[in-house]
Design an enzyme around this catalytic site. Sequence first.
Site, mmCIF file in Angstrom:
data_model
loop_
_atom_site.group_PDB
_atom_site.id
_atom_site.type_symbol
_atom_site.label_atom_id
_atom_site.label_comp_id
_atom_site.label_asym_id
_atom_site.label_seq_id
_atom_site.Cartn_x
_atom_site.Cartn_y
_atom_site.Cartn_z
ATOM 1 C CB SER A 81 -0.907 0.013 1.228
ATOM 2 O OG SER A 81 -0.229 0.536 2.357
ATOM 3 C CG ASP A 82 1.424 5.709 -1.653
ATOM 4 O OD1 ASP A 82 2.397 5.892 -0.910
ATOM 5 O OD2 ASP A 82 1.244 6.352 -2.699
#
Length: 964
Positions: A239-240
């Site tokens: 994920s960012d």
Amino acid sequence: MTDDSAAFRDSRLSFDERVDDLLERLTTSEKIALLHQFTPAFPHLGISAFRTGQEALHGVAWMGPATVFPQAVGLGATWHPELLREVGTAVGTEVRAMRARDSRVGLNVWSPTVNLLRDPRWGRNEEGYAEDPRLTAALATAYSGGLRGDHPVYWRTAPLLKHWLAHNNETDRSVTSSSVRARVLHEYELPAFRGPVVAGTVIGVMPAYNLVNGRPNHVGSHLRDHLRAWTDAELVVCSDAAAPSNLVDEEHYFDTHEESHAAALRAGVDSFTDHDQDSSKTIARLTTALEAGLIETADIDRAARRLLLMRLRLGEFDPDVDPYAGIGVDQIDTPHHQALAQRAAEEAVVLLKNDAALPLDSGRMRRLAVVGPLADEVKLDWYSGDLIRRCSPLEGLRERLGAGTVVHAEGADRILLQAVDGGRWLTVAPETPDRSGEDSAALNPAHVSGTTELPPVTLSDVPSELDLLDWGGGVVTLRAVANRHYLSVGDDDLLRADKEQPGGWVVQETFHLEPVSTEGGNSGAHRLFHLGSGRYVSADPATGALRVFSRDAETAEHFMVLPVSEGASAVADAARDADAVLVVVGNDPHINGRETEDRADVELPAQQRRLVEAARAANPRTILAMTSSYPYAVPDLHEELPALLWSAHGGQAAGHALARVLLGEVSPAGRLPQTWYRSTGDLPDLLDYDIIGAGATYQYFTGPVLYPFGHGLSYTSFGYTDLRVERSETTVTAEFTVTNTGERPGDEVAQLYIRALDPRVPRPRRELRGHWRGHLRPGESQRVSLAFPVTELGHWDVAHGRWTVDPGSYEILVGRSSEAIELRSVVTVTGAAPQPRPALSDGIEACAFDECDGIVLADRDKQRGDVVACDGEHPGRLLFRDCDLTPAPRTVTFEVARESAGAASVELRSGETPIATATVPSTGDRYTWTRVSVPVAIPAGTHDLRLILCGSLRLNRVDFSATG
């Protein structure tokens, strides 16, 4: 005590067998702990801590001194995959070398960025390679291949592509939805990612913050439907930063973090980057989700397996046989890496125009004026490493021509600031802060803050001169002449002149000088507004110290801006008697266009334009060098000046590179990786991702441009002859000869495009399908062969939901840019004509339209499926071509959802003739669907159908029935 005989440590076994063994040894809670970015050590197994994520976009970032290569967009301008592979190899080697010194350095590198440079106003333009998907894919495959290494088993580093998917805006990036129609998805967005994934050079992807068609990327079905369908390899999805929490906190897509984390895990997210190094919240949310039945242990095992396989590939458990384990700190900034950084910077320089002004004749050069705000700068960006060495354009030219030959004027306006109330002056302490003991390496500098011991800026009776630099959009920096440091604001809100350069996650060195208005007009006074805090500068009545105090303009200190000297005059003085003038302008990558901030326009800052005009007025032999992370609209300067060049920020060797190009030691061969438009008005809305409907990028823009995609000039000339095109069942091959017809050696970049002749649907004006960069001596020829699959003549057929190559003629175009075409040929594809859309038998998916206006694509539900949505302010229109309605239908059924009350309808037309209208009721929720059926009057046959949507509604399907 660890068991060294455990199967997971046996390098003779397959990775799958070893992971199976390791998973059996881990408890469920330990497996969940693996899913956070910062994974703990497991001492009982002898397993060390691990983190996903090491920035390595154009060199190792955030971990201290490293070789700094040109920005990614500059590497894109080389059009040279072999070079990018070498750069990737060097960067991957330095990652390993730094890891040997500092265990915080991660081997899972978050690079390269393959988001397409669809709009030059995107703040992160500097991070991408090109506006074209296949050029981007070729360069990304090469760079990531270097990062990965050539060993068949072990990886040097594990590259991960950013940012999946359709991400080109920083404005509200965590809440905006990119409306991406099927053709744009399959023809434009996905190919940039698919190339490196299919080539096996990357470990996976990072989803972007934004939503696509109303659904956040982190829970989108495209991860399953496309990404993981391209390969049998176990890809990792990281994920960012903070994106898992954003699903609830900003996007409000889910009610609880347990729901959101469960949905992300099920969608395919394996590693959660959230709350920095604190993994407790992620662990708690996933644990609760498991206990509540939102996820199963199989979901956790699947993600843990992917992450452990990545660690096995990186040789973590096999140090004795890992071929990269012996890389040490002596591999940082080696002579080879230094030479490679310079070569990359040289190959990235693009000569935009040249009326015989270049190259400069060093033997006859008595005086060269090098002027402008970037003449003596080597600017870094958010993803740069720390410079070990640097060379600015001024330094590079003085090294070659001699300090006495090269004169310099920066062009900053020098001013004093005097408080209107009391008449005291802004005063800067002359001391320079000592940072000799600071550790610049940080896992994420966004989380680093602090202040220095330097005294604050005050109001006193002693004035201090300031250099004012204008970066456009009213944004200025103020640099103290006394110590050459920028005014900045620390954690205590006090102003200090203590920063060598603007920077940081929140830039604290930028201001607006706001005119103070009175009833009679402008008073001549200004308020100093600090952009980083969103507050105004005011003085402490007791000490005179200046601080940012209030968001209320009424409390701000009023200053008179008193000029000391004008930058344009200094530039004119330097330029007047010179044999030639080089004006170096551009951007600071931390200001007015960077991560979190898009540009408002593509104009050159007003102060910089004045400097160019002053130099030109003083000396017609003025050359403009733009050093920037993105294009500018400068059509007037193109007409007025004899030569213009562009390069991205070129890293540590930028000055050497530019000097060698200017003096003819290197013939420029960079090519523009994106279109340079003539004005901001040529661009669609920043959030309009439909390049087909918006007429965007070189593929669909039909207006005149300043410089086309692929443009770049040389000091020599090249001829193209003897094009021969052959088409087999699977491949189109174009062969042609390129000859250096000039008097200098140089590189040429030959480009191969296709164009569908007489297409049945809108097709690009040009589509790049191959390119070649090669070095030729004067008179030397090279036979070039470029091939691509026949399928790449095709497009996404929305009527049937598949890729198709229509029968017909296709032009093969070879040339020096997308517009400078030298050779043409035509290939023909035979076969049956496309069948009509099976509207009666299969119905029509609303999102599978041929053309649209006034609608956006949205999510059918939170798991998968796209629908069309109309906001109710304006009618939405959809066109579906060649719909087969045989036999004649008697009823039409619309599957609709509608959250709000009020009037809404769907009208069906054959051509422009209304044939059915349905009233759409409120369903109470956007995900609650109902079917509304009404009679339809239309003869049997094939028809172009139009839908007119009125009111706020969502449409999923249209179905027909031949019975009443």
